[in-house]
Structures are given as C-alpha cells and as structure tokens.
Design a protein around this motif. Sequence first.
Motif, PDB file in Angstrom:
ATOM      1  N   ARG A   1       0.877  -1.249  -0.094  1.00 34.12           N
ATOM      2  CA  ARG A   1       0.035   0.078  -0.093  1.00 34.12           C
ATOM      3  C   ARG A   1       0.793   1.181   0.250  1.00 34.12           C
ATOM      4  O   ARG A   1       0.442   2.246  -0.530  1.00 34.12           O
ATOM      5  N   ASN A   2       1.922   1.273   0.754  1.00 41.03           N
ATOM      6  CA  ASN A   2       2.704   2.497   0.765  1.00 41.03           C
ATOM      7  C   ASN A   2       4.141   2.471   0.028  1.00 41.03           C
ATOM      8  O   ASN A   2       4.991   3.341   0.226  1.00 41.03           O
ATOM      9  N   LYS A   3       4.026   1.542  -1.044  1.00 43.18           N
ATOM     10  CA  LYS A   3       5.426   1.406  -1.902  1.00 43.18           C
ATOM     11  C   LYS A   3       5.816   2.856  -2.416  1.00 43.18           C
ATOM     12  O   LYS A   3       7.056   2.974  -2.753  1.00 43.18           O
ATOM     13  N   SER A   4       5.040   3.490  -2.766  1.00 47.85           N
ATOM     14  CA  SER A   4       5.364   4.879  -3.671  1.00 47.85           C
ATOM     15  C   SER A   4       6.054   6.012  -2.540  1.00 47.85           C
ATOM     16  O   SER A   4       6.290   7.035  -3.162  1.00 47.85           O
ATOM     17  N   LEU A   5       5.989   5.792  -1.265  1.00 55.44           N
ATOM     18  CA  LEU A   5       6.360   6.689  -0.266  1.00 55.44           C
ATOM     19  C   LEU A   5       7.933   6.588  -0.198  1.00 55.44           C
ATOM     20  O   LEU A   5       8.630   5.876  -0.558  1.00 55.44           O
ATOM     21  N   SER A   6       8.401   7.675   0.555  1.00 52.77           N
ATOM     22  CA  SER A   6       9.917   7.759   0.840  1.00 52.77           C
ATOM     23  C   SER A   6      10.133   6.525   1.719  1.00 52.77           C
ATOM     24  O   SER A   6       9.301   6.050   2.446  1.00 52.77           O
ATOM     25  N   LEU A   7      11.543   6.194   1.874  1.00 46.75           N
ATOM     26  CA  LEU A   7      11.840   5.276   2.699  1.00 46.75           C
ATOM     27  C   LEU A   7      11.481   5.550   4.160  1.00 46.75           C
ATOM     28  O   LEU A   7      10.987   4.977   4.978  1.00 46.75           O
ATOM     29  N   HIS A   8      11.873   6.835   4.391  1.00 45.34           N
ATOM     30  CA  HIS A   8      11.642   7.497   5.649  1.00 45.34           C
ATOM     31  C   HIS A   8      10.180   7.345   6.062  1.00 45.34           C
ATOM     32  O   HIS A   8       9.794   7.045   7.379  1.00 45.34           O
ATOM     33  N   ASP A   9       9.289   7.777   5.362  1.00 46.33           N
ATOM     34  CA  ASP A   9       8.055   7.614   5.712  1.00 46.33           C
ATOM     35  C   ASP A   9       7.361   6.137   5.648  1.00 46.33           C
ATOM     36  O   ASP A   9       6.704   5.994   6.548  1.00 46.33           O
ATOM     37  N   ILE A  10       7.879   5.263   4.944  1.00 48.26           N
ATOM     38  CA  ILE A  10       7.585   3.854   4.928  1.00 48.26           C
ATOM     39  C   ILE A  10       7.943   3.610   6.280  1.00 48.26           C
ATOM     40  O   ILE A  10       7.097   2.844   6.965  1.00 48.26           O
ATOM     41  N   LEU A  11       9.165   3.580   6.763  1.00 45.48           N
ATOM     42  CA  LEU A  11       9.540   2.859   7.898  1.00 45.48           C
ATOM     43  C   LEU A  11       9.133   3.504   9.082  1.00 45.48           C
ATOM     44  O   LEU A  11       8.606   2.917  10.331  1.00 45.48           O
TER      45      LEU A  11
END
Length: 196
Positions: free
Chosen positions: A70-80
């Motif tokens: 669901r969140n793969k398009s977000l930045s690594l910072h935001d995903i984590l």
Amino acid sequence: MTSDKIKQKAQTLFTSHGYDAASLALIANEVGIKKQSIYTHFKSKEELFLQIFTESVEHELSFVKSYLERNKSLSLHDILNMFLNEYLNRYEKNANTRFFLKTSFFPPFRLEKNVKLGSEKFVNELELIILSLFQYHSTVLNSDISPETASLAYLTMLDGLFVELLYGIPERLTKRKTESWNVYWQGISMNKGELR
C-alpha cells in the motif's frame, strides 16, 4: 462456521486469561456450545492453541506485506516511520496482533518450542522483507551503512518498542519511539541534517 467461532473466542480468552486459565469449558461457554463439542473440531486444547498461533503468524506476515504494498510509493523515511506507528497502534486495535505478540513473548511453558518455531518463522520472513526494502532504497543510506545493517538495526528498534508496548506505559512508549526513531534515521540517512 463453528470451528472459526471457537478459534475466535479461544484467541480472545488465551490473550486475556493466558493458556492455562482459558479452559475448554470456558471457551465452550463463550461459544455457546458444550465442551465435548470442541472435540469435534480439535483433538485438544493444545491443538486449538497451536492452530490459532500458526494462523496468527500468517496474519501478521500478511499485514506486513500489505502495508508495504500500500505504501510502496512513499519515501523510505515515511514507509519505516509510519510502519512503526501503524504496528504499535495495531496492538490496541487488532486481536490477532495482541495474541501474536503476547504469545511470542510469553509462550505457554509446555508449548514454548512450538511457539518459538512460529515466532522464528515470522522473524525470518520479516527480516527478508525489510532487507529487500532497504536494498531497493539503498541510495538513501549513508555510504557506511549497508542495507543489511540498516534492516537489522531497524528490526532491533522494533523489538525494543514491542517490549515497551508489553511491559511499559503508553507515554514512555511514545517518547521512546520518537527519540529512537530520530537517532536511527540520523544514523542511516545520507542527509544528516534531515530529521523530518
């Protein structure tokens, strides 16, 4: 289906009362059936418990995979960062997560070996999933930090937050999550000035 209802009620009782105190008679009473009827679906309380735990491992892995999809398009910072928040909040909202974490950290003595195998499966798959995420976003990492190092440190932070979730108080959990996340991100990120 009666077996699903048994598992649902049993999971709630195992979580709130513990394995030993959640008797088959208590489970049957909650379902609205006779204790003997449980044996139509499960050979023993042990089999019932282990089936619920095995399914809980799969549900938790499914949650992790679906969250990342669901969140793969977000930045690594935001995903984590969002993953930490979502997983910690999930404990309050999701009966499966409560059961899985409590059982993993406090397994019934007689079933400890079986629970450890299931917990180990979860941890191994989670490590692979998080490692692949860091490998995909490796350009964001400080040049001294490998994807493997970043993923292991992240999972260690998550484990520590789970311990605080189970043993501590909400205010301390929030503070520890915020502060450890900020230090973690500063340590792995290419852009040292970016706390976000």
